[in-house]
Design a protein around this motif. Structure first.
Motif, mmCIF file in Angstrom:
data_model
loop_
_atom_site.group_PDB
_atom_site.id
_atom_site.type_symbol
_atom_site.label_atom_id
_atom_site.label_comp_id
_atom_site.label_asym_id
_atom_site.label_seq_id
_atom_site.Cartn_x
_atom_site.Cartn_y
_atom_site.Cartn_z
ATOM 1 N N LEU A 169 1.015 -1.133 0.014
ATOM 2 C CA LEU A 169 -0.085 -0.145 0.014
ATOM 3 C C LEU A 169 1.020 1.381 -0.007
ATOM 4 N N VAL A 170 0.747 2.084 -1.039
ATOM 5 C CA VAL A 170 1.636 3.372 -1.198
ATOM 6 C C VAL A 170 0.964 4.376 -0.037
ATOM 7 N N ASP A 171 1.928 4.813 0.839
ATOM 8 C CA ASP A 171 1.565 5.451 2.039
ATOM 9 C C ASP A 171 2.365 6.779 2.174
ATOM 10 N N THR A 172 2.152 7.990 1.543
ATOM 11 C CA THR A 172 2.686 9.148 1.668
ATOM 12 C C THR A 172 2.753 9.642 2.880
ATOM 13 N N GLY A 173 2.014 9.392 3.799
ATOM 14 C CA GLY A 173 1.947 9.799 5.219
ATOM 15 C C GLY A 173 2.502 9.009 6.093
ATOM 16 N N ALA A 174 3.449 7.872 5.600
ATOM 17 C CA ALA A 174 4.197 7.234 6.599
ATOM 18 C C ALA A 174 5.738 7.632 6.587
ATOM 19 N N THR A 175 6.410 7.697 7.413
ATOM 20 C CA THR A 175 7.896 8.099 7.563
ATOM 21 C C THR A 175 8.706 7.131 6.880
ATOM 22 N N ASP A 176 8.350 5.681 7.348
ATOM 23 C CA ASP A 176 9.473 4.886 6.545
ATOM 24 C C ASP A 176 8.423 3.664 6.024
ATOM 25 N N VAL A 177 9.141 2.944 5.189
ATOM 26 C CA VAL A 177 8.418 1.757 4.751
ATOM 27 C C VAL A 177 8.102 0.799 5.559
ATOM 28 N N SER A 178 7.027 0.186 6.034
ATOM 29 C CA SER A 178 6.711 -0.802 7.381
ATOM 30 C C SER A 178 6.361 -2.099 6.772
ATOM 31 N N ILE A 179 6.861 -3.068 7.066
ATOM 32 C CA ILE A 179 6.589 -4.545 6.813
ATOM 33 C C ILE A 179 6.069 -5.254 7.903
ATOM 34 N N SER A 180 5.215 -5.971 7.824
ATOM 35 C CA SER A 180 4.526 -7.080 8.693
ATOM 36 C C SER A 180 5.478 -7.851 9.280
ATOM 37 N N ARG A 181 5.101 -8.306 10.386
ATOM 38 C CA ARG A 181 6.055 -9.380 11.122
ATOM 39 C C ARG A 181 6.125 -10.614 10.039
ATOM 40 N N GLN A 182 5.004 -10.959 9.700
ATOM 41 C CA GLN A 182 5.034 -12.218 8.782
ATOM 42 C C GLN A 182 5.769 -12.075 7.594
ATOM 43 N N LEU A 183 6.018 -10.890 6.924
ATOM 44 C CA LEU A 183 6.537 -10.809 5.827
ATOM 45 C C LEU A 183 8.112 -10.534 6.021
ATOM 46 N N ALA A 184 8.579 -10.033 7.201
ATOM 47 C CA ALA A 184 9.757 -10.038 7.786
ATOM 48 C C ALA A 184 10.254 -11.358 7.818
ATOM 49 N N GLU A 185 9.678 -12.336 8.585
ATOM 50 C CA GLU A 185 10.097 -13.622 8.676
ATOM 51 C C GLU A 185 10.000 -14.393 7.358
ATOM 52 N N ARG A 186 9.328 -14.338 6.098
ATOM 53 C CA ARG A 186 9.381 -14.795 4.977
ATOM 54 C C ARG A 186 10.804 -14.137 4.324
ATOM 55 N N LEU A 187 11.203 -12.997 4.680
ATOM 56 C CA LEU A 187 12.395 -12.422 3.883
ATOM 57 C C LEU A 187 13.689 -12.843 4.680
ATOM 58 N N GLY A 188 13.437 -13.356 6.048
ATOM 59 C CA GLY A 188 14.522 -13.712 6.831
ATOM 60 C C GLY A 188 15.060 -12.458 7.455
ATOM 61 N N ILE A 189 14.316 -11.351 7.950
ATOM 62 C CA ILE A 189 14.744 -10.235 8.296
ATOM 63 C C ILE A 189 14.461 -10.172 9.847
ATOM 64 N N THR A 190 15.610 -9.687 10.480
ATOM 65 C CA THR A 190 15.269 -9.502 11.945
ATOM 66 C C THR A 190 15.858 -7.982 12.593
ATOM 67 N N SER A 191 15.470 -7.785 13.729
ATOM 68 C CA SER A 191 16.088 -6.517 14.263
ATOM 69 C C SER A 191 15.868 -6.602 15.722
ATOM 70 N N VAL A 192 16.982 -6.054 16.335
ATOM 71 C CA VAL A 192 16.994 -5.892 17.914
ATOM 72 C C VAL A 192 16.509 -4.566 18.416
ATOM 73 N N SER A 193 16.764 -3.525 17.300
ATOM 74 C CA SER A 193 16.439 -2.097 17.713
ATOM 75 C C SER A 193 14.843 -1.670 17.708
ATOM 76 N N ALA A 194 14.381 -1.813 18.902
ATOM 77 C CA ALA A 194 12.875 -1.191 18.931
ATOM 78 C C ALA A 194 12.671 0.206 19.250
ATOM 79 N N ILE A 195 11.761 0.848 18.553
ATOM 80 C CA ILE A 195 11.428 2.122 18.777
ATOM 81 C C ILE A 195 9.676 2.103 18.917
ATOM 82 N N ARG A 196 9.324 3.381 19.399
ATOM 83 C CA ARG A 196 7.960 3.414 19.476
ATOM 84 C C ARG A 196 7.671 4.233 18.201
ATOM 85 N N THR A 197 6.366 3.807 17.701
ATOM 86 C CA THR A 197 6.028 4.398 16.469
ATOM 87 C C THR A 197 4.583 4.742 16.634
#
Length: 159
Positions: free
Chosen positions: A68-96
Motif C-alpha cells: 500500500l502506497v502511504d505518503t503519510g508514513a515516514t518509513d517503509v513498514s513491513i509486517s512481522r509475517q513478511l519479515a519472517e518470509r524475508l529472513g529479516i530480524t531486528s533488535v532495535s525497538a522504537i515507539r511508532t
C-alpha cells in the motif's frame, strides 16, 4: 446423452463463463496495479483501487508482495509475517505512531524495493507486529522519487 443432462451441462457452462467474466472485471477493479501493468522504465503509473488507495505489487528483497502506497508514513513498514518470509530480524525497538495508534516497531534496512521498473537499494524500514497488510510504502522509499497525483492516477518517477 439425454435432454436433462444436456440442459444441466449447458447451464453449468454458462454459469462458469459468467462467473469467470465477473471475476475478471472485479479483479481488475480491486487490483488495478499488477506489476505487468504499472510500467517497466523509470516511471510507474498507479490507479486508485475501489477503496480509494494506491496499492501495487512490489518486490522486496526479490520477493513479490502486495504493498500500500502511504505518503503519510515516514518509513517503509513491513509486517512481522513478511519479515519472517524475508529472513529479516531486528533488535532495535522504537515507539511508532500509526493510524491504529502507538505501536512498537523494529528498525531494519531492506536490500531492495522494486515497483515496476523502479528499484531502490538500502531502504530504511520498520517491522510492525500488527500491520494490517504485508507492507506500506512510506517516505524512506518515496522521498527518493518525484510523485504526481492527477485525476486518481499516481505517477512515480525515479530521480
Amino acid at each position: 446423452m439425454n435432454t436433462n443432462l444436456k440442459t444441466t451441462v449447458a447451464a453449468a457452462l454458462i454459469f462458469l463463463l459468467v462467473g469467470a467474466v465477473l471475476f475478471l472485471v472485479f479483479e481488475k477493479q480491486l487490483n488495478p496495479n499488477t506489476s505487468n501493468k504499472i510500467g517497466v522504465g523509470g516511471d510507474v503509473t498507479l490507479r486508485r483501487d475501489l477503496s480509494g488507495h494506491y496499492r501495487t505489487e512490489a518486490f522486496i528483497n526479490g520477493v513479490a508482495t502486495n504493498i500500500l502506497v502511504d505518503t503519510g508514513a515516514t518509513d517503509v513498514s513491513i509486517s512481522r509475517q513478511l519479515a519472517e518470509r524475508l529472513g529479516i530480524t531486528s533488535v532495535s525497538a522504537i515507539r511508532t505512531q500509526t493510524a491504529n495508534g502507538e505501536a512498537i516497531g523494529y528498525m531494519t534496512r531492506l536490500d531492495s524495493i522494486k515497483i515496476g521498473g523502479i528499484e531502490e537499494r538500502n531502504v530504511a524500514a520498520i517491522i510492525v507486529d500488527n500491520l494490517s497488510s504485508d507492507a506500506l510504502l512510506g517516505m524512506s522509499f518515496l522521498s527518493r522519487m518525484d510523485i504526481r497525483l492527477h485525476q486518481n492516477i499516481m505517477t512515480i518517477h525515479s530521480n
